[in-house]
Design a protein around this motif. Structure first.
Motif, PDB file in Angstrom:
ATOM      1  N   UNK A  82      23.372 -64.951 -23.806  1.00  0.00           N
ATOM      2  CA  UNK A  82      23.665 -63.714 -23.094  1.00  0.00           C
ATOM      3  C   UNK A  82      22.787 -62.591 -23.628  1.00  0.00           C
ATOM      4  N   UNK A  83      22.626 -61.573 -22.810  1.00  0.00           N
ATOM      5  CA  UNK A  83      22.002 -60.334 -23.260  1.00  0.00           C
ATOM      6  C   UNK A  83      23.121 -59.323 -23.488  1.00  0.00           C
ATOM      7  N   UNK A  84      23.082 -58.650 -24.625  1.00  0.00           N
ATOM      8  CA  UNK A  84      24.162 -57.741 -25.010  1.00  0.00           C
ATOM      9  C   UNK A  84      23.639 -56.322 -25.199  1.00  0.00           C
ATOM     10  N   UNK A  85      24.398 -55.386 -24.668  1.00  0.00           N
ATOM     11  CA  UNK A  85      24.082 -53.963 -24.858  1.00  0.00           C
ATOM     12  C   UNK A  85      25.020 -53.414 -25.927  1.00  0.00           C
ATOM     13  N   UNK A  86      24.513 -53.097 -27.117  1.00  0.00           N
ATOM     14  CA  UNK A  86      25.378 -52.584 -28.186  1.00  0.00           C
ATOM     15  C   UNK A  86      26.046 -51.272 -27.780  1.00  0.00           C
ATOM     16  N   UNK A  87      27.323 -51.160 -28.074  1.00  0.00           N
ATOM     17  CA  UNK A  87      28.041 -49.908 -27.816  1.00  0.00           C
ATOM     18  C   UNK A  87      27.911 -48.946 -28.997  1.00  0.00           C
ATOM     19  N   UNK A  88      27.502 -49.472 -30.138  1.00  0.00           N
ATOM     20  CA  UNK A  88      27.341 -48.659 -31.342  1.00  0.00           C
ATOM     21  C   UNK A  88      26.006 -47.910 -31.285  1.00  0.00           C
ATOM     22  N   UNK A  89      26.068 -46.605 -31.528  1.00  0.00           N
ATOM     23  CA  UNK A  89      24.868 -45.772 -31.509  1.00  0.00           C
ATOM     24  C   UNK A  89      24.742 -45.043 -32.849  1.00  0.00           C
ATOM     25  N   UNK A  90      24.008 -45.616 -33.794  1.00  0.00           N
ATOM     26  CA  UNK A  90      23.859 -44.933 -35.087  1.00  0.00           C
ATOM     27  C   UNK A  90      23.093 -43.617 -34.926  1.00  0.00           C
ATOM     28  N   UNK A  91      23.699 -42.554 -35.436  1.00  0.00           N
ATOM     29  CA  UNK A  91      23.115 -41.202 -35.337  1.00  0.00           C
ATOM     30  C   UNK A  91      22.841 -40.802 -33.892  1.00  0.00           C
ATOM     31  N   UNK A  92      23.653 -41.341 -32.959  1.00  0.00           N
ATOM     32  CA  UNK A  92      23.515 -40.990 -31.561  1.00  0.00           C
ATOM     33  C   UNK A  92      22.362 -41.665 -30.847  1.00  0.00           C
ATOM     34  N   UNK A  93      21.696 -42.590 -31.502  1.00  0.00           N
ATOM     35  CA  UNK A  93      20.532 -43.268 -30.907  1.00  0.00           C
ATOM     36  C   UNK A  93      20.966 -44.665 -30.453  1.00  0.00           C
ATOM     37  N   UNK A  94      20.728 -44.963 -29.198  1.00  0.00           N
ATOM     38  CA  UNK A  94      21.122 -46.266 -28.654  1.00  0.00           C
ATOM     39  C   UNK A  94      20.293 -47.383 -29.280  1.00  0.00           C
TER      40      UNK A  94
END
Length: 195
Positions: free
Chosen positions: A20-32
């Motif tokens: 699968x391809x996954x889009x991380x929901x976590x954004x360190x320092x607001x950066x996707x």
């Protein structure tokens, strides 16, 4: 990235080979973070006996970022090259088929193990205990029953062999020749021609 080990991701694409391809929901320092491509979706079990789930785009699943590099194993099945200097790489991860609920989910815990959705089962099935089934059952193959069979409504069956035997000139059931079998009534008359 050293502190990341598990992140929630949204499934962006499902591939035919269980990746699968996954889009991380976590954004360190607001950066996707970039989309994680070709992440293996794990199976519960081994290569022969396992439990599998259908995964859809939009599902929210946990992705496990491995401390040590497993990208060579993921891409080529190579079990020897897991000692590269890469650590906690987003290219070295796997996902498990859990659906992570939110507080908006209104489903409550069931009273017992509950399976929702269509099932495809392969292999031998041995069940112990009583089974209550609602709905129609289609069986292709033989059915062997040890015990009593109780039917509360009609039975529809093709009894071709029995009917053909009874209609033939030589119809024998249980050693009795029904084609030539005759009875007499109380007064001694032949009843074979009775209609």
């Amino acid at each position: 990235m050293e502190n990341i080990s598990i992140i929630l991701c949204e499934v962006q694409a499902v591939r035919n080979n269980r990746f699968v391809d996954l889009k991380p929901l976590f954004k360190p320092n607001g950066i996707s973070l970039p989309v994680l491509r070709n992440v293996p979706m794990c199976l519960f079990g081994d290569e022969i006996n396992y439990i599998d789930w259908k995964i859809n785009t939009g599902n929210i699943v946990p992705a496990f970022i491995t401390t040590f590099d497993i990208s060579s194993y993921i891409s080529q099945g190579n079990k020897e090259k897991m000692d590269t200097i890469k650590r906690n790489s987003l290219n070295s991860c796997f996902a498990i088929p859990f659906t992570v609920p939110s507080m908006q989910d209104v489903r409550s815990f069931p009273e017992a193990i509950k399976i929702i959705g269509d099932r495809l089962e392969e292999g031998e099935i041995n069940q112990t205990g009583n089974i209550t089934r609602t709905g129609n059952t289609n069986i292709t193959g033989d059915v062997n029953i040890t015990g009593n069979l109780t039917v509360t409504q009609k039975i529809t069956a093709k009894v071709v062999n029995i009917l053909e035997s009874l209609a033939s000139k030589v119809a024998t059931i249980g050693g009795i020749d029904f084609a030539g079998h005759k009875h007499t009534d109380a007064e001694g008359r032949d009843t074979s021609g009775a209609k």
